[in-house]
Design an enzyme around this catalytic site. Structure first.
Site, PDB file in Angstrom:
ATOM      1  N   LYS A  65       0.843  -1.201   0.000  1.00 16.02           N
ATOM      2  CA  LYS A  65       0.000   0.000   0.000  1.00 16.02           C
ATOM      3  C   LYS A  65       0.878   1.251   0.000  1.00 16.02           C
ATOM      4  O   LYS A  65       1.919   1.294   0.687  1.00 16.02           O
ATOM      5  CB  LYS A  65      -0.869  -0.023   1.248  1.00 16.02           C
ATOM      6  CG  LYS A  65      -1.901   1.095   1.362  1.00 16.02           C
ATOM      7  CD  LYS A  65      -2.730   0.862   2.618  1.00 16.02           C
ATOM      8  CE  LYS A  65      -3.818   1.924   2.761  1.00 16.02           C
ATOM      9  NZ  LYS A  65      -4.610   1.706   3.986  1.00 16.02           N
ATOM     10  N   SER A 140      -9.430   1.690   3.258  1.00 22.94           N
ATOM     11  CA  SER A 140      -8.614   2.443   2.351  1.00 22.94           C
ATOM     12  C   SER A 140      -7.625   1.597   1.546  1.00 22.94           C
ATOM     13  O   SER A 140      -7.021   2.104   0.601  1.00 22.94           O
ATOM     14  CB  SER A 140      -7.855   3.530   3.097  1.00 22.94           C
ATOM     15  OG  SER A 140      -7.112   2.982   4.128  1.00 22.94           O
ATOM     16  N   SER A 164      -9.439  -0.601   7.527  1.00 25.83           N
ATOM     17  CA  SER A 164      -8.966  -0.434   6.151  1.00 25.83           C
ATOM     18  C   SER A 164      -8.260  -1.619   5.528  1.00 25.83           C
ATOM     19  O   SER A 164      -7.914  -1.550   4.352  1.00 25.83           O
ATOM     20  CB  SER A 164      -8.042   0.782   6.074  1.00 25.83           C
ATOM     21  OG  SER A 164      -8.822   1.955   6.210  1.00 25.83           O
TER      22      SER A 164
END
Lengths: 479, 99
Positions: A65, A140, A164
């Site tokens: 990420k 996210s 997330s």
């Protein structure tokens, strides 16, 4: 030990190349990757073939990420405000994975500064759900979840502050694991809510998640909130039975109103599955869980307003041009560099911490947080793990909630409790809606119960294997 | 208590955000709605409760977090300035502070 995610019949270089090819091929439709490092990853693959072929994760391609620092690759956090920033150091989790032979193939798209539940808040366009390109992948960590779901990589790193990792895992039909607070170092993870953040793992099965956790867990001198607790053999744990006398806690209140019928059906089936495995189902109650979103959006935004104060255009990243003075430079840089959701949360956080409001909001929230922890302490006296849905609905369509921030926040209703209490949790695919969208169930455990969680996840997989694959995916097994 | 556009302007100042008129109009009702939502906490009795220590677990509280006060290697000036928008003579140069 040969793990399911290492391969003996293919070189690390070739394996990295397959993953990179898949990432590039699918990026126009998914937008899961912000960067794909072909040169670096192939070189790394070769190095492993030559020097490290018996490392525990030799040749495993991973996606990271874009709020986790990989030295030499840009870190954007899904935002414009970092400009072309390239971190001069690896996050500890990355360093450990690289030492173990893993190959980082690229950085994945995410909601800006990890703030969001749909990946619609990225400055670089949303990620699409591989199961239905008109729907969100969750957030996210949407890019990481999509990359694993689509078979581009077998595992990916995300971050989980309010859900997330777990929520996009549920929307994308993969495993999403959030460790206990302090289990995995946050050094090199760009801070959002420092008392809530943890790096987490996206994977296709419990054993692979365990294999990654094994490597990244443990005390780190660079992160004072990591804890001196031994790291057990998580991989070995997955092979053990659930154990006689295993008690699974279920709160009926959490399965009532507000939960989509199709999700409820899959959750009830999951409860039945655990009964088949010999578990005793115990009724538990989490009386303060209904306040969790309110508590979370005070604490997380307060901490975010502090953590994001450093983005000011002075030392790195974007700087607004032609500002007449320093204050103007700060204000314009931040207004131009941050997206709407980030600004909203910074302002909310600033408000709840401001003079005259601190006691009523922030201090109050920390007290209710203590009550929520007590709820979990009490529940875990009577059960080993708690089962809940991960999300109230399957993946929703783009645009459904962007105009209603509060409605968007309510997606996190089942996941924020774990971050507030500091406990570990995992989302496991447990069914599909009539439209074929994945449904996830969540297991929550007491502090340091990652072993129990991977064991319970693996046990579930043996009797309810989730074999469905999304529409959009890599041709060959990209793992 | 409803949040007005004037409140938003004050908060934006505190947060060093130069928001536009459109943003102010958009944020005011949104933030107002969220603040109303979080105010439900005031109904809970927390008179005997100590605030939580962030995310720390009991084991976390027991883990010593200090280190010996010794100089360790750090980034160094060259690396630290490497990505500065306006480096000058070993400093981060910024627009004038006063006035």
């Amino acid at each position: 030990m040969t793990l399911s995610i290492t391969r003996r019949n293919i070189t690390s270089r070739k394996r990295a190349e397959s993953a990179i090819d898949a990432a590039e091929k699918l990026n126009e439709s998914l937008n899961a990757f912000l960067q794909i490092d072909r040169t670096g990853a192939l070189k790394r693959g070769e190095e492993i073939d030559n020097n490290q072929s018996d490392a525990p994760l030799a040749g495993v391609p991973i996606a990271v990420k874009d709020n986790i620092n990989v030295k030499g690759l840009q870190t954007s956090c899904g935002s414009r405000i970092l400009g072309p920033y390239k971190p001069p150091y690896d996050a500890t989790a990355i360093d450990r994975l690289i030492q173990a032979g893993a190959v980082v193939i690229g950085k994945t798209n995410c909601d800006e500064f990890a703030m969001g539940s749909s990946n619609e808040n990225s400055a670089f366009g949303p990620v699409k759900n591989p199961w239905d390109l008109a729907r969100v992948p969750g957030g996210s960590s949407g890019g990481s979840a999509a990359a694993v779901a689509a078979g581009i990589v077998p595992v990916a790193l995300g971050s989980d502050t309010g859900g997330s990792v777990r929520q996009p895992a549920a929307f994308c039909g993969v495993i999403g694991f959030k460790p206990t607070y302090g289990r995995v170092s946050r050094y090199g993870l760009v801070a959002f809510g420092s008392s809530l953040d943890q790096i987490g793992v996206l994977a296709r099965n419990a054993k692979d998640a365990a294999a990654i956790l094994q490597i990244i867990a443990g005390r780190d001198a660079h992160d004072a909130t990591t804890v001196e607790v031994p790291v057990p053999d998580y991989i070995g744990e997955t092979e053990k039975n659930l154990g006689a006398g295993f008690r699974l806690g279920v709160s009926r209140a959490l399965l009532g109103e507000g939960l989509d019928d199709e999700v409820r059906r899959s959750i009830e089936d999951a409860i039945d599955a655990y009964r088949e495995l010999g578990a005793e189902i115990v009724a538990i109650d989490l009386p303060h869980a209904k306040y969790a979103i309110a508590v979370y959006y005070i604490i997380a935004t307060a901490e975010a307003s502090s953590n994001l104060a450093r983005y000011d255009g002075v030392r790195y990243g974007f700087r607004a041009e032609d500002a007449p003075g320093l204050r103007d430079m700060y204000r314009r840089t931040r207004d131009e560099g941050f997206g709407a959701e980030v600004k909203r949360r910074i302002m909310l956080g600033t408000y709840v911490l401001s003079a005259g409001y601190y006691d009523a909001y922030y201090l109050k929230a920390q007290k209710v947080r203590a009550l929520l922890r007590q709820d979990f302490d009490n529940a875990f006296k009577r059960c080993d793990l708690i089962l809940t849905p991960t999300t109230p609905t399957p993946a929703f369509k783009f645009g459904d909630k962007v105009d209603d921030p509060l409605a968007m926040y309510l997606n996190d209703v089942y996941t924020v409790t774990a971050n507030l209490a500091g406990i570990p949790g995992v989302s496991i695919p447990c069914g599909q809606s009539a439209a074929g969208l994945p449904v996830g169930m969540q297991l929550l455990g007491p502090y340091w119960s990652e072993s129990t969680l991977v064991r319970a996840a693996h046990a579930f997989e043996t009797i309810r294997p989730f074999t469905a694959r999304p529409q959009v995916r890599a041709d060959a097994d990209g793992g | 208590m409803p949040i007005t556009e004037a409140d938003i302007e004050k908060i934006a100042q505190l947060a060093h955000l130069e928001i536009t008129d459109d943003e102010r109009r958009m944020f005011a009702p949104q933030i107002s709605e969220i603040v109303t939502y979080i105010e439900q906490l005031s109904a809970i009795d927390t008179s005997d409760i100590e605030p939580a220590l962030g995310g720390l677990t009991p084991e976390g509280e027991r883990t010593p977090a200090d280190r010996v006060d010794e100089v360790q290697p750090s980034l160094g000036q060259r690396v630290a300035l490497d990505q500065a928008p306006d480096p000058a003579a070993g400093h981060f140069r910024v627009p004038k502070v006063l006035g």
